[in-house]
Scaffold this active site. Structure first.
Site, short mmCIF file in Angstrom:
data_model
loop_
_atom_site.label_atom_id
_atom_site.label_comp_id
_atom_site.label_asym_id
_atom_site.label_seq_id
_atom_site.Cartn_x
_atom_site.Cartn_y
_atom_site.Cartn_z
N GLY A 34 28.14 -27.92 -19.99
CA GLY A 34 29.16 -27.36 -19.12
C GLY A 34 28.71 -26.16 -18.30
N ILE B 279 31.93 -43.42 -16.45
CA ILE B 279 32.39 -43.98 -15.18
C ILE B 279 33.90 -44.15 -15.27
CG2 ILE B 279 32.27 -46.00 -13.68
CD1 ILE B 279 29.35 -46.33 -14.64
N LEU B 280 34.60 -43.58 -14.29
CA LEU B 280 36.07 -43.66 -14.29
C LEU B 280 36.51 -44.85 -13.43
CD1 LEU B 280 36.50 -39.84 -13.94
CD2 LEU B 280 37.24 -41.21 -15.92
N HIS C 110 26.59 -34.35 -8.34
CA HIS C 110 25.55 -35.30 -8.74
C HIS C 110 24.18 -34.69 -8.44
CE1 HIS C 110 23.78 -39.14 -9.70
NE2 HIS C 110 23.03 -39.04 -8.62
N THR D 94 35.11 -41.62 -5.12
CA THR D 94 35.72 -42.88 -4.73
C THR D 94 35.33 -43.90 -5.80
OG1 THR D 94 33.78 -43.38 -3.39
CG2 THR D 94 35.65 -42.39 -2.23
N ASP E 294 29.02 -42.55 -7.69
CA ASP E 294 28.17 -41.58 -6.99
C ASP E 294 28.15 -41.79 -5.47
OD1 ASP E 294 27.60 -40.31 -9.38
OD2 ASP E 294 25.84 -41.53 -9.76
C1 GAR Z 1 24.32 -31.61 -14.07
O1 GAR Z 1 22.99 -31.59 -13.66
C2 GAR Z 1 25.14 -32.58 -13.24
O2 GAR Z 1 24.74 -32.62 -11.89
C3 GAR Z 1 24.84 -33.87 -13.93
O3 GAR Z 1 24.85 -33.57 -15.29
C4 GAR Z 1 24.45 -32.20 -15.47
C5 GAR Z 1 25.51 -31.52 -16.28
O4 GAR Z 1 25.11 -30.22 -16.60
N1 GAR Z 1 25.81 -34.89 -13.59
C6 GAR Z 1 25.52 -36.17 -13.49
O5 GAR Z 1 24.42 -36.63 -13.70
C7 GAR Z 1 26.69 -37.04 -13.10
N2 GAR Z 1 26.25 -38.29 -12.56
P1 GAR Z 1 26.19 -29.15 -17.08
O6 GAR Z 1 26.98 -29.81 -18.22
O7 GAR Z 1 25.37 -28.00 -17.58
O8 GAR Z 1 27.05 -28.80 -15.93
#
Ligand code: GAR
Length: 208
Positions: A12, A92-93, A109, A141, A145
């Site tokens: 997070g 995936i939602l 992303h 959407t 991604d």
């Molecule tokens: C981030 O790098 C985000 O861009 C990626 O997961 C990581 C979460 O880090 N998201 C995806 O790959 C979604 N397709 P975080 O929990 O430290 O924010």
């Protein structure tokens, strides 16, 4: 005050960047809740320590993806969000969920979309010999991604980079662009028209 609900699956750090900037910069908004699909998501403890409400909706225990999505929607709607921000939410939602939050559902992303949707973005960028990489904030959407791009952060790929080094550099730009994009949203500065996003002031890219 706009209400933001952030969905996470893990540490997070993007959620923390949003919550910190929201509090420190006095946005007309507050992070009303952080919802995770895993009870062990480390970001939940951080949110709770800041007095932010948390909830967990796990996939197990739901007969189908649709049932999971419906329960997630019910829980998220409990905070009547103006914006739902996916921040490392690794599920995936389905189309019903995405439609329900149409034009108020953002995602980050870790690639320069439309390049490298899906997983292992940094490995794929390195394998492709990319000289620049980055991250994208976009409206969600039903297509994974994809969706109208709000903002991108661009970083160099340096000789000798491995996946971890590139991921760390991209993550730093994520922490810059996601809070800014969310701020623009809550300040009503984003216009979404014909699948394209414009905003009333400021640059839509961060170049490092
Ligand atoms: C981030 O790098 C985000 O861009 C990626 O997961 C990581 C979460 O880090 N998201 C995806 O790959 C979604 N397709 P975080 O929990 O430290 O924010």
């Amino acid at each position: 005050m706009k209400r933001i609900v952030v969905l996470i699956s893990g540490r997070g750090s993007n959620m923390q960047a949003i919550a910190r900037c929201c509090a420190e910069q006095g946005w007309p908004a507050r992070v009303a809740a952080v919802v995770a699909d895993r009870a062990d998501a480390p970001g939940l403890a951080w949110a709770a320590s800041k007095g932010i409400a948390t909830a967990v909706v796990e996939r197990r225990g739901h007969a189908s993806r649709e049932a999971f999505d419906a329960e997630l929607m019910r829980v998220v709607d409990g905070w009547a969000p103006d914006l739902v921000a996916l921040a490392g939410f690794m599920r995936i939602l389905g189309p019903a969920f995405v439609r329900h939050y149409e034009a108020r559902l953002l995602n980050i992303h870790p690639s320069l979309l439309p390049a490298f949707p899906g997983l292992h973005t940094h490995r794929r960028a390195l394998q492709a010999g990319c000289k620049a990489a980055g991250a994208t904030v976009h409206f969600v959407t039903p297509e994974l991604d994809h969706g109208p791009i709000v903002m991108q952060g661009v970083v160099p790929v340096r000789p000798g980079d491995d996946e971890a080094a590139l991921a760390a550099r991209v993550l730093a730009t994520e922490h810059a662009i996601y809070p800014l994009a969310v701020r623009w949203f809550v300040e009503g500065r984003l216009r979404l028209h014909d699948g394209l996003v414009t905003q009333t002031e400021g640059a839509s890219q961060v170049l490092i």
